[in-house]
Motif scaffolding. Structure first.
Motif, PDB file in Angstrom:
ATOM      1  N   UNK A   1      37.790  27.512  49.262  1.00 41.69           N
ATOM      2  CA  UNK A   1      37.307  26.770  48.281  1.00 41.69           C
ATOM      3  C   UNK A   1      36.015  27.258  47.568  1.00 41.69           C
ATOM      4  N   UNK A   2      36.104  27.224  46.141  1.00 41.30           N
ATOM      5  CA  UNK A   2      34.762  27.688  45.375  1.00 41.30           C
ATOM      6  C   UNK A   2      34.354  26.581  44.506  1.00 41.30           C
ATOM      7  N   UNK A   3      33.052  26.799  44.400  1.00 39.40           N
ATOM      8  CA  UNK A   3      32.445  25.891  43.581  1.00 39.40           C
ATOM      9  C   UNK A   3      31.444  26.569  42.654  1.00 39.40           C
ATOM     10  N   UNK A   4      31.656  26.485  41.401  1.00 35.84           N
ATOM     11  CA  UNK A   4      30.723  26.861  40.178  1.00 35.84           C
ATOM     12  C   UNK A   4      30.168  25.786  39.602  1.00 35.84           C
ATOM     13  N   UNK A   5      28.668  25.849  39.805  1.00 40.47           N
ATOM     14  CA  UNK A   5      27.784  24.795  39.344  1.00 40.47           C
ATOM     15  C   UNK A   5      26.863  25.443  38.218  1.00 40.47           C
ATOM     16  N   UNK A   6      26.726  25.192  37.016  1.00 37.96           N
ATOM     17  CA  UNK A   6      25.899  25.670  35.871  1.00 37.96           C
ATOM     18  C   UNK A   6      24.948  24.594  35.887  1.00 37.96           C
ATOM     19  N   UNK A   7      23.664  24.950  35.527  1.00 36.35           N
ATOM     20  CA  UNK A   7      22.644  24.345  35.349  1.00 36.35           C
ATOM     21  C   UNK A   7      21.685  24.756  33.952  1.00 36.35           C
TER      22      UNK A   7
ATOM     23  N   UNK B   1      27.565  20.023  30.779  1.00 39.22           N
ATOM     24  CA  UNK B   1      27.751  20.846  29.567  1.00 39.22           C
ATOM     25  C   UNK B   1      26.397  22.148  29.101  1.00 39.22           C
ATOM     26  N   UNK B   2      26.727  23.025  29.503  1.00 41.64           N
ATOM     27  CA  UNK B   2      25.624  23.967  28.995  1.00 41.64           C
ATOM     28  C   UNK B   2      25.653  24.448  27.442  1.00 41.64           C
ATOM     29  N   UNK B   3      24.413  24.422  26.896  1.00 40.64           N
ATOM     30  CA  UNK B   3      24.386  24.691  25.440  1.00 40.64           C
ATOM     31  C   UNK B   3      24.876  25.926  25.133  1.00 40.64           C
TER      32      UNK B   3
END
Ligand SMILES: Nc1ncnc2c1ncn2[C@@H]1O[C@H](COP(=O)(O)OP(=O)(O)OP(=O)(O)O)[C@@H](O)[C@H]1O
Ligand SMILES: [Mg+2]
Length: 237
Positions: free
Chosen positions: A155-161, A123-125
């Motif tokens: 296929x799509x991957x979204x990665x939040x960091x 979870x991103x703040x």
């Protein structure tokens, strides 16, 4: 050696252009927000009120099965219209983003996409709206591009960091890839670069024919969690 006049005036011109682009982007976001609010508080509320009245009218029907079925049909049509309107309004301005943040808003985009999209990462703040909008619109454009240019089987991957110093994203797809240097200068890719540039980050697009596409960016945060980049239009929260 001190910088030359030419260097200074060149840097000033670049800063001026960035400031005007920032103002245009901010004004467009405010307009989208106002339009979304009008749709939500106006047409959508009217339709919801009609839906409730229709349900009440249905309760008054005694025994007439055909009339009951017709009213139920109209009710289903109204429900569909309300859902569609909500989707359109959300496309204009991402209310879910304002209310629940990036992970929820991008999961919402993922669910509506024709291709399978996975949103991963912690979870991103919450961050200033300019920063959240920049990341949101870039990820949305990258997802749309993957699906639009790669087809519904991509296929799509979204990665939040995020860590104490920066927040960012990586959107990768296993689609056909493309020649980044040869892509048109204006359009979605340029908007992504502008958005990220305005919050002090740098967009990276890595792609090759047959090898998919990876779009990513990381934006530095100040100690207070606000945008470190000192652009006046962006410093406001
Ligand atoms: N993920 C992707 N996979 C394959 N090709 C892509 C991808 N992203 C971009 N492209 C290629 O780069 C071009 C430029 O992308 P860009 O997003 O700027 O324009 P667009 O998607 O065609 O239109 P729009 O301006 O509406 O976004 C596309 O036309 C497409 O050929
Ligand atoms: Mg595009």
């Amino acid at each position: 050696m001190p910088p030359s006049r030419a260097t200074l005036s060149g840097a000033g011109a670049v800063a001026g252009v960035r400031e005007s682009v920032g103002r245009v982007v901010e004004a467009a976001d405010r307009q989208r927000e106002a339009l979304e609010r009008d749709l939500h508080d106006g047409v959508q509320q009217r339709l919801v009120a009609l839906r409730i009245r229709l349900a009440l009218a249905g309760e008054l029907v005694n025994g007439d099965a055909r009339l009951r079925a017709t009213l139920a049909d109209i009710g289903d049509g109204l429900d569909a219209a309300i859902d569609e309107l909500r989707e359109v309004a959300h496309g204009i301005y991402p209310t879910v983003l304002a209310e629940h943040g990036l992970t929820a808003a991008l999961s919402h985009v993922a669910r509506a996409c024709a291709s399978p999209v996975e949103v991963v990462g912690t979870e991103v703040a919450r961050h200033p709206p300019e920063l959240e909008l920049a990341i949101y619109y870039c990820c949305r454009e990258a997802i749309q591009n993957a699906s639009k240019h790669g087809g519904s089987s991509v296929h799509v991957q979204v990665s939040l960091h995020e860590d104490a110093n920066k927040v960012g994203f990586v959107v990768c797809d296993d689609g056909p890839g493309f020649d980044v240097a040869g892509a048109p200068a204006a359009g979605g890719l340029e908007h992504m670069r502008d958005r990220i540039d305005l919050v002090g980050g740098r967009l990276s697009i890595i792609s090759r024919a047959g090898a998919g596409t990876v779009v990513s960016a990381a934006i530095a945060l100040s100690d207070a969690g606000a945008i470190s980049h000192g652009h006046s239009a962006l410093a406001r929260v």
